[in-house]
Motif scaffolding. Structure first.
Motif, short mmCIF file in Angstrom:
data_model
loop_
_atom_site.label_atom_id
_atom_site.label_comp_id
_atom_site.label_asym_id
_atom_site.label_seq_id
_atom_site.Cartn_x
_atom_site.Cartn_y
_atom_site.Cartn_z
N VAL A 35 2.35 8.99 -8.55
CA VAL A 35 3.05 10.17 -9.40
C VAL A 35 2.04 10.75 -9.95
N LEU A 36 1.13 10.19 -10.95
CA LEU A 36 0.07 10.88 -11.63
C LEU A 36 -0.89 11.53 -10.61
N MET A 37 -1.17 11.03 -9.48
CA MET A 37 -2.12 11.56 -8.44
C MET A 37 -1.60 12.91 -8.09
N GLN A 38 -0.20 12.86 -7.94
CA GLN A 38 0.46 14.15 -7.49
C GLN A 38 0.28 15.30 -8.50
N LEU A 39 0.58 14.76 -9.68
CA LEU A 39 0.54 15.72 -10.78
C LEU A 39 -0.62 16.39 -10.86
N ALA A 40 -1.76 15.52 -11.07
CA ALA A 40 -3.00 15.95 -11.25
C ALA A 40 -3.51 16.92 -10.13
N ASP A 41 -3.01 16.82 -8.93
CA ASP A 41 -3.12 17.51 -7.84
C ASP A 41 -2.50 19.02 -7.83
N VAL A 42 -1.22 18.87 -8.70
CA VAL A 42 -0.64 20.28 -8.97
C VAL A 42 -1.28 21.10 -10.05
N PHE A 43 -1.92 20.41 -10.97
CA PHE A 43 -2.56 21.04 -12.01
C PHE A 43 -3.74 21.58 -11.30
N GLY A 44 -4.34 20.89 -10.47
CA GLY A 44 -5.77 21.31 -9.72
C GLY A 44 -5.42 22.44 -8.98
N HIS A 45 -4.33 22.73 -8.20
CA HIS A 45 -3.89 23.53 -7.27
C HIS A 45 -3.81 25.12 -8.24
N ARG A 46 -3.36 24.76 -9.43
CA ARG A 46 -3.09 26.20 -10.38
C ARG A 46 -4.62 26.19 -11.39
N ALA A 47 -5.51 25.63 -10.90
CA ALA A 47 -6.92 25.67 -11.67
C ALA A 47 -6.86 25.30 -13.17
N ASP A 48 -5.64 24.48 -13.23
CA ASP A 48 -5.62 23.95 -14.88
C ASP A 48 -6.21 22.49 -14.92
N TYR A 49 -7.78 22.71 -14.84
CA TYR A 49 -8.51 21.57 -14.91
C TYR A 49 -8.42 20.77 -16.02
N ASN B 116 0.89 -1.27 -0.01
CA ASN B 116 -0.12 0.05 -0.07
C ASN B 116 0.88 1.23 -0.18
N ASN B 117 2.07 1.26 0.68
CA ASN B 117 3.01 2.25 0.70
C ASN B 117 3.33 2.76 -0.89
N GLU B 118 3.25 1.77 -1.84
CA GLU B 118 3.59 2.06 -3.13
C GLU B 118 2.89 3.30 -3.96
N ILE B 119 1.79 3.64 -3.30
CA ILE B 119 1.05 4.59 -3.48
C ILE B 119 1.45 6.00 -2.90
N SER B 120 1.31 5.69 -1.68
CA SER B 120 1.49 6.69 -0.68
C SER B 120 2.91 7.42 -0.73
N GLU B 121 3.83 6.48 -0.84
CA GLU B 121 5.48 7.01 -1.05
C GLU B 121 5.50 8.01 -2.16
N ASN B 122 4.86 7.88 -3.35
CA ASN B 122 4.94 8.59 -4.47
C ASN B 122 3.94 9.67 -4.32
N TYR B 123 3.18 9.30 -3.64
CA TYR B 123 1.93 10.68 -3.48
C TYR B 123 2.47 11.70 -2.50
N LEU B 124 3.36 11.11 -1.77
CA LEU B 124 3.83 12.02 -0.59
C LEU B 124 5.42 12.54 -1.17
N LEU B 125 5.78 12.91 -2.01
CA LEU B 125 7.09 13.29 -2.40
C LEU B 125 7.38 14.23 -1.48
N SER B 126 8.53 14.14 -0.96
CA SER B 126 8.90 15.15 0.08
C SER B 126 9.63 16.29 -0.50
N SER B 127 8.99 16.96 -1.11
CA SER B 127 9.69 18.21 -1.96
C SER B 127 9.74 19.55 -1.33
#
Length: 548
Positions: A80-94, A35-46
């Motif tokens: 990773v795609l989940m986080q990328l979609a989240d980044v676009f979402g915060h930019r309102a780039d739907y 299950n951490n295979e999702i979370s570790e990439n979704y929680l990139l420590s950037s």
């Protein structure tokens, strides 16, 4: 004519999930390796300070996604795609968020994972909350919570990760401006909270607590809590202060510090512009500024801020805007590809089911034939055993009958010999008796001394004859004597003699000769014997004795 916004929602809810939420719960972790295979990439420590203009973060996420796919790590690629979609979402780039999420949906079809199902349901619930659709939002959030609880019951994850699901309810009710319900779910977060890997940081829970305090009349406590949390968020998640400064401004406005509230609203706007995050939240900030200037009577400023708020709202949420126009279009390439994949999968499943049905039918026929063959074989085998057993029983019974018959014949022969022997003894005694009588009657013709000498040598002794007979009869008919003695212990020795003679089929006359009594006495003896044996008149004495 159909409302464009309604069309937008209809198309989105049927085929996509847009990750465009401005809330602190942008995390979803599991404690085990799979299950951490999702979370570790979704929680990139950037470090967010490194990505003031998130183009660099977007580039890094795309590279990482391609690398993971080349390695065959689909699950992490989805994260990773989940986080990328989240980044676009915060930019309102739907539109881009939509495209990225479509990619993740295609990849998710290859993976069967409860964590992924829970994550998709969770984000879909948050998406509906973004559009203020409470019923649909709570439906999917509850579904995600149910999946997570089921994983906890199976021991697949720690109960501490339920905090993330409960926290999504806190975020949602904050956005719906329902502090009482938000407080209820915040309590659930605190119940399950413990320090585990990828757990939600406590400052984010305290942030929600500060918001609830501000909405329930505890403005001083809320203000102190916001102040204590500012260093953490500036260090870890500086873009999140877009929300922090906004709610901070609300608290100051509640306390009557109108100028201070304006300062924090403007700080929130500047933070959003700096990090290019939570820009979809800025229309709400401008609406707050509009209300502030209306209270001050500065209608010019109020109008300017209201205009900005309307323009931003139309830009981010109106389907007629250039940013969202593509959202209303039917993406034929995605739809056709998805339908083609579904048709192909269905065809493959259909062919597989047909093949399995043929195999299953053949297996059933073979099984049925085998069962019938075994039953037939068993039938003949058991019939053979039964016949064999029957023949064996018949043979045993026949042998036993022959043995009994042989024994009876032997017994009968011995009894006949015994009877004949007894009759010979009787005849001998009678002959000697007659001879003795004749000698006595002719004694005048003979010398007296010789007559006396001859008479002394002739001995007629019925007692000795009977004792010899009894011994021989008992030896031959041992069972008869035992049974007679046991069943009728009151019989006398004379009764035993009569029974023995009847057993040997002696006539009354012969019995009288042997016993040395008259025939009438024999009849009397037989009568008394019947009474002792308790025989009915209809019962035959000879048959009764023979059966013993």
């Amino acid at each position: 004519m159909k409302n464009p916004f309604s069309s937008l929602l209809s198309s989105i809810t049927s085929i996509l999930i847009i990750v465009c939420l401005s809330f602190s719960g942008d995390v979803f972790a599991q404690e085990n390796q799979t299950n951490n295979e999702i979370s570790e990439n979704y929680l990139l420590s950037s470090n967010e300070e490194k990505y003031e203009n998130s183009e660099e973060l977007i580039k890094e996420l795309r590279i990482r996604h391609e690398t993971l796919l080349q390695k065959g790590d689909t699950l992490k690629g989805i994260g990773v795609l989940m986080q990328l979609a989240d980044v676009f979402g915060h930019r309102a780039d739907y539109a881009n968020s939509y495209d990225v999420f479509w990619q993740s949906l295609f990849l998710a079809d290859r993976v069967q994972n409860d964590s992924l199902d829970a994550l998709i349901s969770w984000r879909l619930g948050r998406f509906y909350s973004f559009y203020k659709r409470e019923k649909e939002s709570l439906k999917y959030l509850n579904k995600a919570l149910s999946i997570r609880k089921n994983m906890v019951e199976k021991g697949e994850t720690d109960s501490a990760y339920l905090v993330l699901n409960y926290f999504s309810f806190v975020n949602t009710y904050r956005e719906f401006d329902m502090p009482e319900l938000a407080s209820k779910y915040l309590d659930s977060c605190l119940i399950y909270y413990k320090d585990v890997k990828n757990q939600l940081p406590m400052p984010e829970l305290n942030f929600e607590k500060a918001f609830i305090l501000s909405k329930t009349g505890h403005n001083e406590e809320a203000l102190e809590l916001f102040k204590s949390l500012e260093p953490y968020f500036l260090n870890k998640r500086p873009s999140y202060m877009v929300l922090g400064y906004t709610y901070w401004g609300d608290v100051l406005q509640n306390l009557g510090d109108l100028n201070g509230s304006v300062d924090y609203y403007e700080k929130a706007i500047k933070t959003s512009e700096k990090y290019k995050r939570h820009i979809d939240f800025t229309p709400l900030i401008y609406e707050r500024l509009t209300e502030h200037y209306k209270k001050q009577g500065n209608y010019q400023k109020a109008y300017e801020n209201l205009k900005i708020a309307k323009n931003l709202d139309a830009l981010f949420f109106d389907g007629r805007s250039s940013m969202n126009k593509s959202m209303l279009e039917i993406r034929d390439d995605f739809r056709i590809e998805k339908q083609r994949q579904l048709d192909l999968i269905q065809q493959q499943r259909f062919e597989k089911l047909k093949q399995e049905e043929k195999i299953s039918m053949l297996q059933r026929v073979i099984l049925l034939g085998t069962i019938v063959f075994i039953l037939i074989l068993a039938f003949f085998f058991f019939r053979h055993l039964r016949n064999k057993h029957k023949l064996e029983k018949q043979l045993i019974r026949r042998n036993k009958e022959l043995e009994i018959q042989k024994a009876n014949e032997l017994l009968e022969l011995k009894n006949k010999e015994l009877a004949a022997s007894v009759l010979q003894l009787v005849e001998k005694d009678e002959f000697l008796k007659d001879l003795k009588e004749k000698l006595k009657s002719n004694k005048d013709n003979l010398q007296q001394s010789e007559i006396n000498k001859l008479l002394r040598t002739i001995s007629v002794n019925n007692t000795n004859n009977w004792e010899e007979f009894r011994l021989r009869f008992t030896a031959v008919n041992e069972k008869f004597y035992k049974k007679l003695t046991k069943k009728y212990p009151n019989l006398t020795q004379s009764d035993h003699k009569v029974c023995a003679l009847i057993k040997l089929n002696f006539s009354s006359k012969d019995m009288a000769r042997l016993l040395g009594i008259s025939v009438e006495s024999v009849h009397t003896t037989r009568y008394r014997l019947r009474k002792k044996l308790k025989l009915e008149r209809k019962e035959n004495l000879e048959d009764f004795i023979a059966q013993l």
